[in-house]
Design a protein around this motif. Structure first.
Motif, mmCIF file in Angstrom:
data_model
loop_
_atom_site.group_PDB
_atom_site.id
_atom_site.type_symbol
_atom_site.label_atom_id
_atom_site.label_comp_id
_atom_site.label_asym_id
_atom_site.label_seq_id
_atom_site.Cartn_x
_atom_site.Cartn_y
_atom_site.Cartn_z
ATOM 1 N N LEU A 17 6.553 -10.719 3.845
ATOM 2 C CA LEU A 17 7.467 -10.124 2.871
ATOM 3 C C LEU A 17 8.462 -9.216 3.580
ATOM 4 C CD1 LEU A 17 8.339 -9.446 0.002
ATOM 5 C CD2 LEU A 17 6.494 -7.787 -0.119
ATOM 6 N N ARG A 18 7.985 -8.462 4.541
ATOM 7 C CA ARG A 18 8.864 -7.526 5.246
ATOM 8 C C ARG A 18 9.986 -8.257 5.961
ATOM 9 N NH1 ARG A 18 4.639 -4.019 6.934
ATOM 10 N NH2 ARG A 18 4.646 -2.196 5.580
ATOM 11 N N TYR A 19 9.602 -9.356 6.640
ATOM 12 C CA TYR A 19 10.601 -10.116 7.376
ATOM 13 C C TYR A 19 11.674 -10.615 6.408
ATOM 14 C CZ TYR A 19 12.645 -13.921 10.104
ATOM 15 O OH TYR A 19 13.514 -14.754 10.742
ATOM 16 N N LYS A 44 0.839 -1.203 0.000
ATOM 17 C CA LYS A 44 0.000 0.000 0.000
ATOM 18 C C LYS A 44 0.876 1.255 0.000
ATOM 19 C CE LYS A 44 -2.079 -1.271 3.799
ATOM 20 N NZ LYS A 44 -1.457 -2.584 4.004
ATOM 21 N N THR A 45 1.805 1.312 0.927
ATOM 22 C CA THR A 45 2.685 2.473 0.984
ATOM 23 C C THR A 45 3.539 2.540 -0.280
ATOM 24 O OG1 THR A 45 2.754 2.141 3.360
ATOM 25 C CG2 THR A 45 4.310 3.707 2.456
ATOM 26 N N ALA A 46 3.980 1.372 -0.745
ATOM 27 C CA ALA A 46 4.829 1.345 -1.942
ATOM 28 C C ALA A 46 4.103 1.971 -3.133
ATOM 29 C CB ALA A 46 5.237 -0.091 -2.254
ATOM 30 N N ILE A 60 -2.436 9.770 3.588
ATOM 31 C CA ILE A 60 -2.502 9.508 5.026
ATOM 32 C C ILE A 60 -2.314 8.015 5.240
ATOM 33 C CG2 ILE A 60 -3.811 9.843 7.158
ATOM 34 C CD1 ILE A 60 -5.483 11.921 5.760
ATOM 35 N N ASP A 61 -1.132 7.659 5.722
ATOM 36 C CA ASP A 61 -0.813 6.247 5.911
ATOM 37 C C ASP A 61 -1.357 5.799 7.259
ATOM 38 O OD1 ASP A 61 0.170 3.861 5.185
ATOM 39 O OD2 ASP A 61 2.288 4.432 5.163
ATOM 40 N N GLU A 62 -1.693 4.542 7.368
ATOM 41 C CA GLU A 62 -2.204 3.971 8.614
ATOM 42 C C GLU A 62 -3.385 4.798 9.133
ATOM 43 O OE1 GLU A 62 -0.498 1.225 9.755
ATOM 44 O OE2 GLU A 62 1.043 1.422 8.231
ATOM 45 N N VAL A 63 -4.325 5.057 8.251
ATOM 46 C CA VAL A 63 -5.402 6.003 8.561
ATOM 47 C C VAL A 63 -6.292 5.521 9.713
ATOM 48 C CG1 VAL A 63 -7.004 5.091 6.835
ATOM 49 C CG2 VAL A 63 -7.146 7.487 7.496
HETATM 50 MG MG LIG Z 1 2.375 0.871 4.939
#
Ligand SMILES: [Mg+2]
Ligand SMILES: Nc1ncnc2c1ncn2[C@@H]1O[C@H](COP(=O)(O)OP(=O)(O)O)[C@@H](O)[C@H]1O
Length: 471
Positions: A398-400, A82-84, A297-300
């Motif tokens: 994926l993050r890990y 999402k952020t990407a 707005i991230d993590e809304v």
């Molecule tokens: Mg994010």
């Protein structure tokens, strides 16, 4: 708000730095001319539907976006990009289209009210493109001829001959222009500009062709080229500032220095009203146009009910930017209430949003993202190691898996290997727990931790609840 960036140039500056951020491999949305997402492009992999939807949004913004207050919600599990995608959009916006990024939690950590912080974020995301256009005549003076009537009375008149390298024209001079020329001590051989609207004359310098008159001129004379092209020119200066910047500069208690310190404090409503009015006037006169930007707005879901109702209203403002929100919540409590709602947002707000959902990645996609990250972090990795890491990515997150890239490269370096191999991955996998294994461990040893609340009843604590964990 140190981490908000008002424009894309700022973002580019960040990627230029040597440090590698979580999204530094993203350079755009990776779409083709028809806005179809390429399987891999500009650092983006898969998530085709969401990228295409983001591309359509982007197109709307770039085409001038007549519809204020468009808002989209990117909804999906953590680590689904999402952020990407928002970063990819930011990179594809035009250079002077404002992009503001706001982590919802920042709202709660500022020395101002939540609504003020949101208002500032909204106004940071609206650009005002101010145009100043003037018509000028620019050329080298060939001759000035002034006729004086024999009586000394009546209007002075005269003729001015100007040339460029390509043309020469004679202009009639009125009394005012003659005075102006006299005042500037213009003579043949000077290169001058005349502002057509105001009649202001400015001397740019002496033409190089007159350089041999140097002795007579004094040593501070500037020599310039004889202009080329047409004598009449249009000069346009365009600059874009955000509404917020205008607010700050015009609020007397702050002054423009506040822009640099970032310490803007609260801005009075009257100031904002004045600015809106002024900008409105400029728009009517054709001097300025509004450049609606993007507020992300991230993590809304971290916002509370007051912020949400502010958003409802703010989105209706004719001067609203495109708002993109991201939430990773399912049906969960709306902060500040006891009600549950999809994505943690109130239904009346959801109703105004277009929702783009992001989905989990397939194994080849994860492998592709990990490969791109390896390149970005300058890490060599064997195919086998990549396969293992991909499996880890599938089973954990994926993050890990992305985090393990850096860690495993350190292990590989330590044993002086050129590339990360399976053993290095295994090593860091055993050193650093992912979330699942961490929970597993907590379940096994929960008695030794403070404040644990899971299954207290059916387990006999091993040592004692109040025992502090020792690392
Ligand atoms: Mg994010
Ligand atoms: N489609 C993608 N292509 C390339 N990298 C991606 C993609 N999706 C996610 N990533 C990367 O994976 C990591 C996690 O994604 P992120 O956008 O932070 O997830 P979210 O915001 O949905 O929780 C980031 O480093 C991000 O850059």
């Amino acid at each position: 708000m140190a981490s908000t960036s008002t424009d894309t140039t700022g973002l580019r500056d960040i990627t230029k730095m040597e440090r590698i951020g979580a999204h530094s491999h993203i350079h755009g949305l990776g779409l083709d001319d028809n806005l179809e997402a390429r399987e891999t492009g500009q650092g983006m992999v898969g998530q085709l539907k969401a990228r295409r939807a983001a591309g359509v949004m982007l197109k709307m913004i770039q085409d001038g976006n007549k519809n204020a207050g468009r808002a989209i919600l990117m909804a999906g599990a953590p680590g689904t990009g999402k952020t990407a995608i928002a970063m990819g959009m930011a990179q594809s916006l035009g250079a002077d289209v404002p992009f503001t990024m706001l982590a919802a939690s920042e709202i709660f950590s500022l020395e101002m009210s939540k609504t003020e912080a949101l208002t500032q974020a909204f106004r940071r995301s609206i650009g005002v493109r101010i145009k100043e256009e003037s018509e000028i005549i620019e050329g080298e003076v060939v001759e000035i001829q002034i006729d004086r009537s024999t009586t000394g009375l009546g209007q002075k008149s005269g003729k001015l001959t100007l040339k460029t390298t390509e043309m020469e024209t004679m202009y009639d001079l009125g009394a005012k222009m003659i005075d102006a020329l006299n005042k500037e001590k213009v003579m043949a051989g000077d290169v001058i500009t005349i502002d057509k609207a105001s009649g202001r004359i400015s001397k740019l310098g002496r033409s190089f062709t007159r350089a041999r008159d140097y002795d007579a001129m004094g040593s501070d004379t500037k020599f310039v080229q004889c202009p080329d092209g047409e004598l009449q020119k249009r000069k346009e200066v365009v600059h874009t500032v955000s509404l917020h910047e205008m607010d700050v500069i015009n609020s007397r208690s702050q002054g423009f220095l506040a822009l640099f310190s970032g310490d803007t404090g609260e801005i009075k409503t009257e100031v904002r009203e004045q600015i809106n009015q002024k900008v409105g006037e400029w728009r009517e006169e054709g001097k300025a146009e509004i450049v609606p930007g993007v507020l992300f707005i991230d993590e809304v879901h971290v916002l509370d009910i007051e912020c949400f109702s502010f958003l409802n209203r703010a989105l209706e403002d004719p001067l609203a930017p495109v708002v993109i929100m991201a939430s990773n919540r399912g049906i969960s409590k709306i902060r500040g209430t006891n009600y549950k709602s999809p994505h943690g947002l109130p239904v009346d707000l959801l109703d105004r949003l277009l929702i783009i959902s992001t989905t989990a990645y397939t194994e080849p996609e994860i492998k592709q993202i990990l490969t791109i990250r390896c390149e970005e972090e300058d890490v060599q990795m064997t195919e086998d190691a990549k396969d293992i890491l991909t499996r880890i990515g599938m089973e954990t997150s994926l993050r890990y898996a992305i985090h393990l890239i850096t860690a495993s490269s350190f292990v590989a370096k330590k044993r002086k290997a050129a590339a990360v191999d399976v053993a290095d991955i295994k090593r860091v996998y055993s050193l650093f727990l992912d979330e699942k294994r961490s929970v597993q461990m907590l379940k096994e040893y929960q008695g030794q931790y403070m404040y644990n609340e899971i299954d207290m009843a059916d387990r006999e604590p091993a040592i004692g609840n109040s025992m502090q964990m020792s690392v």
